[in-house]
Design a protein around this motif. Structure first.
Motif, PDB file in Angstrom:
ATOM      1  N   LYS A  64       0.839  -1.164  -0.113  1.00 16.73           N
ATOM      2  CA  LYS A  64       0.023   0.044   0.029  1.00 16.73           C
ATOM      3  C   LYS A  64       0.875   0.970  -0.356  1.00 16.73           C
ATOM      4  O   LYS A  64       1.690   1.419   0.687  1.00 16.73           O
ATOM      5  CB  LYS A  64      -0.949  -0.202   1.259  1.00 16.73           C
ATOM      6  CG  LYS A  64      -1.992   1.100   1.368  1.00 16.73           C
ATOM      7  CD  LYS A  64      -2.874   0.928   2.325  1.00 16.73           C
ATOM      8  CE  LYS A  64      -3.648  -0.361   2.204  1.00 16.73           C
ATOM      9  NZ  LYS A  64      -4.663  -0.617   3.559  1.00 16.73           N
ATOM     10  N   GLY A  65       0.594   2.196  -0.921  1.00 16.27           N
ATOM     11  CA  GLY A  65       1.459   3.561  -0.719  1.00 16.27           C
ATOM     12  C   GLY A  65       2.514   3.294  -1.828  1.00 16.27           C
ATOM     13  O   GLY A  65       3.183   4.234  -2.213  1.00 16.27           O
ATOM     14  N   ARG A  66       2.886   2.004  -2.288  1.00 14.97           N
ATOM     15  CA  ARG A  66       4.157   1.878  -3.142  1.00 14.97           C
ATOM     16  C   ARG A  66       3.541   1.316  -4.585  1.00 14.97           C
ATOM     17  O   ARG A  66       4.217   1.526  -5.815  1.00 14.97           O
ATOM     18  CB  ARG A  66       4.990   0.937  -2.590  1.00 14.97           C
ATOM     19  CG  ARG A  66       5.481   1.438  -1.394  1.00 14.97           C
ATOM     20  CD  ARG A  66       6.788   0.548  -0.904  1.00 14.97           C
ATOM     21  NE  ARG A  66       6.225  -0.862  -0.718  1.00 14.97           N
ATOM     22  CZ  ARG A  66       7.013  -1.788  -1.110  1.00 14.97           C
ATOM     23  NH1 ARG A  66       7.894  -1.595  -2.301  1.00 14.97           N
ATOM     24  NH2 ARG A  66       6.857  -3.065  -1.325  1.00 14.97           N
ATOM     25  N   PHE A  67       2.670   0.498  -4.543  1.00 12.82           N
ATOM     26  CA  PHE A  67       1.934   0.095  -5.785  1.00 12.82           C
ATOM     27  C   PHE A  67       0.595   0.384  -6.096  1.00 12.82           C
ATOM     28  O   PHE A  67       0.104   0.791  -5.365  1.00 12.82           O
ATOM     29  CB  PHE A  67       1.973  -1.652  -5.554  1.00 12.82           C
ATOM     30  CG  PHE A  67       3.303  -2.445  -5.338  1.00 12.82           C
ATOM     31  CD1 PHE A  67       4.573  -1.747  -5.338  1.00 12.82           C
ATOM     32  CD2 PHE A  67       3.304  -3.787  -5.431  1.00 12.82           C
ATOM     33  CE1 PHE A  67       5.640  -2.476  -5.067  1.00 12.82           C
ATOM     34  CE2 PHE A  67       4.305  -4.566  -5.409  1.00 12.82           C
ATOM     35  CZ  PHE A  67       5.607  -3.839  -5.354  1.00 12.82           C
ATOM     36  N   THR A  68       0.499   0.607  -7.398  1.00 12.27           N
ATOM     37  CA  THR A  68      -0.621   1.022  -7.837  1.00 12.27           C
ATOM     38  C   THR A  68      -1.403  -0.019  -8.958  1.00 12.27           C
ATOM     39  O   THR A  68      -0.644  -0.255  -9.910  1.00 12.27           O
ATOM     40  CB  THR A  68      -0.710   2.381  -8.499  1.00 12.27           C
ATOM     41  OG1 THR A  68      -0.274   3.395  -7.281  1.00 12.27           O
ATOM     42  CG2 THR A  68      -2.293   2.821  -8.649  1.00 12.27           C
ATOM     43  N   MET A  69      -2.490  -0.500  -8.981  1.00 11.25           N
ATOM     44  CA  MET A  69      -3.193  -1.404  -9.767  1.00 11.25           C
ATOM     45  C   MET A  69      -4.026  -0.673 -10.615  1.00 11.25           C
ATOM     46  O   MET A  69      -4.880   0.230 -10.112  1.00 11.25           O
ATOM     47  CB  MET A  69      -3.982  -2.444  -9.342  1.00 11.25           C
ATOM     48  CG  MET A  69      -4.335  -3.671 -10.238  1.00 11.25           C
ATOM     49  SD  MET A  69      -4.854  -5.118  -9.281  1.00 11.25           S
ATOM     50  CE  MET A  69      -5.414  -6.037 -10.662  1.00 11.25           C
ATOM     51  N   SER A  70      -4.323  -0.886 -12.022  1.00 14.77           N
ATOM     52  CA  SER A  70      -4.936  -0.255 -12.872  1.00 14.77           C
ATOM     53  C   SER A  70      -5.537  -0.940 -14.037  1.00 14.77           C
ATOM     54  O   SER A  70      -4.905  -2.219 -14.125  1.00 14.77           O
ATOM     55  CB  SER A  70      -4.541   1.121 -13.531  1.00 14.77           C
ATOM     56  OG  SER A  70      -3.502   1.008 -14.347  1.00 14.77           O
ATOM     57  N   SER A  71      -6.499  -0.788 -14.795  1.00 15.58           N
ATOM     58  CA  SER A  71      -6.941  -1.719 -15.782  1.00 15.58           C
ATOM     59  C   SER A  71      -7.271  -0.601 -16.898  1.00 15.58           C
ATOM     60  O   SER A  71      -7.758   0.505 -16.608  1.00 15.58           O
ATOM     61  CB  SER A  71      -8.202  -2.660 -15.537  1.00 15.58           C
ATOM     62  OG  SER A  71      -9.190  -1.569 -15.150  1.00 15.58           O
ATOM     63  N   ASP A  72      -7.352  -1.174 -18.269  1.00 18.04           N
ATOM     64  CA  ASP A  72      -7.840  -0.540 -19.497  1.00 18.04           C
ATOM     65  C   ASP A  72      -8.601  -1.620 -20.204  1.00 18.04           C
ATOM     66  O   ASP A  72      -8.050  -2.601 -20.771  1.00 18.04           O
ATOM     67  CB  ASP A  72      -6.484  -0.121 -20.137  1.00 18.04           C
ATOM     68  CG  ASP A  72      -6.887   0.637 -21.400  1.00 18.04           C
ATOM     69  OD1 ASP A  72      -8.001   0.702 -21.846  1.00 18.04           O
ATOM     70  OD2 ASP A  72      -5.993   1.104 -21.873  1.00 18.04           O
ATOM     71  N   ALA A  73      -9.858  -1.382 -19.939  1.00 20.07           N
ATOM     72  CA  ALA A  73     -10.893  -2.223 -20.731  1.00 20.07           C
ATOM     73  C   ALA A  73     -10.836  -2.250 -22.208  1.00 20.07           C
ATOM     74  O   ALA A  73     -10.770  -3.546 -22.695  1.00 20.07           O
ATOM     75  CB  ALA A  73     -12.248  -2.154 -20.248  1.00 20.07           C
TER      76      ALA A  73
END
Length: 123
Positions: A64-73
């Motif tokens: 938490k605070g270091r990694f970021t998850m995202s998605s592109d449909a």
């Protein structure tokens, strides 16, 4: 066939960054939740983050605070941006897909898995 193809791993110095990608195919992307896991030698597979179809996110305390998850449909792709990497982040990283979103995700929640990509963080 359902496939998850993870990529983006490599060797990085402590404090550096990497972005992992996971391309999904063979199913309707918007109907699934996705997660990132990692497994270090001799350790159990650890859930790091997950994202729902409506972009709700969860992160384990370890990232938490270091990694970021995202998605592109549009690209059928999920990402894991990893910053401030530490030697203890060294592991094989896996993306996974589930028909439901739950936190904290555990491996048996996920029916589909990518092949893993190795991240090595040097001190």
């Amino acid at each position: 066939d359902v496939q998850l193809q993870a990529s983006g791993g490599g060797l990085v110095q402590a404090g550096g960054s990497l972005r992992l990608s996971c391309i999904a195919s063979g199913f309707t992307f918007d109907n699934y939740a996705f997660g990132w896991f990692r497994q270090a030698p001799g350790k159990e597979r650890e859930g790091l983050s997950c994202i729902s179809s409506d972009s709700a996110e969860y992160y384990a305390d370890s990232v938490k605070g270091r990694f970021t998850m995202s998605s592109d449909a549009e690209k059928n792709t999920v990402y894991l941006q990893m910053n401030s990497l530490k030697p203890e982040d060294t592991a094989v990283y896996y993306c996974a897909a589930s028909t439901y979103y739950t936190t904290p995700g555990v491996p048996h929640d996920y029916g589909y898995w990518g092949q893993g990509t190795l991240v090595t963080v040097s001190s």
